[in-house]
Write a protein that holds these residues in place. Structure first.
Motif, PDB file in Angstrom:
ATOM      1  N   LYS A 171       0.845  -1.193   0.000  1.00 56.47           N
ATOM      2  CA  LYS A 171       0.000   0.000   0.000  1.00 56.47           C
ATOM      3  C   LYS A 171       0.882   1.245   0.000  1.00 56.47           C
ATOM      4  N   LEU A 172       0.270   2.386  -0.341  1.00 58.62           N
ATOM      5  CA  LEU A 172       0.966   3.664  -0.295  1.00 58.62           C
ATOM      6  C   LEU A 172       0.774   4.279   1.078  1.00 58.62           C
ATOM      7  N   LEU A 173       1.860   4.735   1.651  1.00 60.59           N
ATOM      8  CA  LEU A 173       1.837   5.378   2.959  1.00 60.59           C
ATOM      9  C   LEU A 173       2.390   6.787   2.798  1.00 60.59           C
ATOM     10  N   VAL A 174       1.584   7.785   3.141  1.00 55.65           N
ATOM     11  CA  VAL A 174       2.034   9.175   3.071  1.00 55.65           C
ATOM     12  C   VAL A 174       2.860   9.468   4.310  1.00 55.65           C
ATOM     13  N   ASN A 175       4.120   9.882   4.088  1.00 57.31           N
ATOM     14  CA  ASN A 175       5.050  10.152   5.182  1.00 57.31           C
ATOM     15  C   ASN A 175       5.204  11.627   5.489  1.00 57.31           C
ATOM     16  N   LYS A 176       4.987  12.468   4.480  1.00 59.65           N
ATOM     17  CA  LYS A 176       5.066  13.915   4.678  1.00 59.65           C
ATOM     18  C   LYS A 176       4.362  14.613   3.528  1.00 59.65           C
ATOM     19  N   TYR A 177       3.954  15.840   3.768  1.00 59.84           N
ATOM     20  CA  TYR A 177       3.316  16.641   2.733  1.00 59.84           C
ATOM     21  C   TYR A 177       4.388  17.381   1.952  1.00 59.84           C
ATOM     22  N   THR A 178       4.398  17.193   0.646  1.00 56.52           N
ATOM     23  CA  THR A 178       5.344  17.891  -0.211  1.00 56.52           C
ATOM     24  C   THR A 178       4.840  17.863  -1.643  1.00 56.52           C
ATOM     25  N   ILE A 181       5.968   2.976  -0.685  1.00 63.07           N
ATOM     26  CA  ILE A 181       5.251   1.716  -0.801  1.00 63.07           C
ATOM     27  C   ILE A 181       5.710   0.831   0.344  1.00 63.07           C
ATOM     28  N   VAL A 182       4.763   0.383   1.148  1.00 65.57           N
ATOM     29  CA  VAL A 182       5.077  -0.477   2.285  1.00 65.57           C
ATOM     30  C   VAL A 182       4.334  -1.804   2.134  1.00 65.57           C
ATOM     31  N   GLU A 183       4.852  -2.809   2.790  1.00 65.90           N
ATOM     32  CA  GLU A 183       4.235  -4.132   2.760  1.00 65.90           C
ATOM     33  C   GLU A 183       3.724  -4.464   4.153  1.00 65.90           C
ATOM     34  N   GLU A 184       2.502  -4.949   4.233  1.00 64.27           N
ATOM     35  CA  GLU A 184       1.901  -5.288   5.513  1.00 64.27           C
ATOM     36  C   GLU A 184       1.261  -6.666   5.456  1.00 64.27           C
ATOM     37  N   ASP A 185       1.027  -7.239   6.630  1.00 72.59           N
ATOM     38  CA  ASP A 185       0.327  -8.514   6.709  1.00 72.59           C
ATOM     39  C   ASP A 185      -1.136  -8.321   6.335  1.00 72.59           C
ATOM     40  N   LEU A 186      -1.656  -9.248   5.591  1.00 70.51           N
ATOM     41  CA  LEU A 186      -3.059  -9.238   5.202  1.00 70.51           C
ATOM     42  C   LEU A 186      -3.862  -9.962   6.267  1.00 70.51           C
ATOM     43  N   ARG A 187      -4.829  -9.278   6.843  1.00 68.83           N
ATOM     44  CA  ARG A 187      -5.663  -9.921   7.851  1.00 68.83           C
ATOM     45  C   ARG A 187      -6.821 -10.619   7.147  1.00 68.83           C
ATOM     46  N   PRO A 188      -7.243 -11.762   7.654  1.00 63.44           N
ATOM     47  CA  PRO A 188      -8.393 -12.453   7.069  1.00 63.44           C
ATOM     48  C   PRO A 188      -9.653 -11.605   7.218  1.00 63.44           C
ATOM     49  N   PRO A 189     -10.569 -11.690   6.267  1.00 66.64           N
ATOM     50  CA  PRO A 189     -11.812 -10.914   6.384  1.00 66.64           C
ATOM     51  C   PRO A 189     -12.679 -11.433   7.530  1.00 66.64           C
ATOM     52  N   ASN A 190     -13.443 -10.534   8.113  1.00 66.03           N
ATOM     53  CA  ASN A 190     -14.422 -10.912   9.132  1.00 66.03           C
ATOM     54  C   ASN A 190     -15.580 -11.638   8.469  1.00 66.03           C
TER      55      ASN A 190
END
Length: 76
Positions: A9-16, A25-34
């Motif tokens: 996903k895209l993560l905004v780190n600062k305004y510019t 672009i960061v990578e995260e664990d995918l949580r199972p859907p509820n």
């Protein structure tokens, strides 16, 4: 049950005005859907004008002290 996977996903780190410097672009664990959710796999997602305004700080959608945050209004 879905196997533990990662997603990007895209993560905004600062305004510019330098868009490439604003987000990463960061990578995260995918949580199972509820029980009341479904999981949709996207192969591509666009960045629109609203996203650009958010990244440059020209939008009031997110407070200025709310950094970092995930980008994407239509798809998360």
């Amino acid at each position: 049950m879905i196997n533990a996977e990662k997603y990007k996903k895209l993560l905004v780190n600062k305004y510019t005005n330098d868009i490439r410097d604003s987000a990463s672009i960061v990578e995260e664990d995918l949580r199972p859907p509820n029980e009341d959710e479904i999981l949709i796999k996207n192969y591509y997602s666009g960045v629109n004008a609203t996203d650009m305004n958010i990244m440059t700080g020209r939008s009031s959608i997110f407070p200025k002290d709310h950094i970092p945050f995930s980008l994407g209004l239509e798809v998360k």
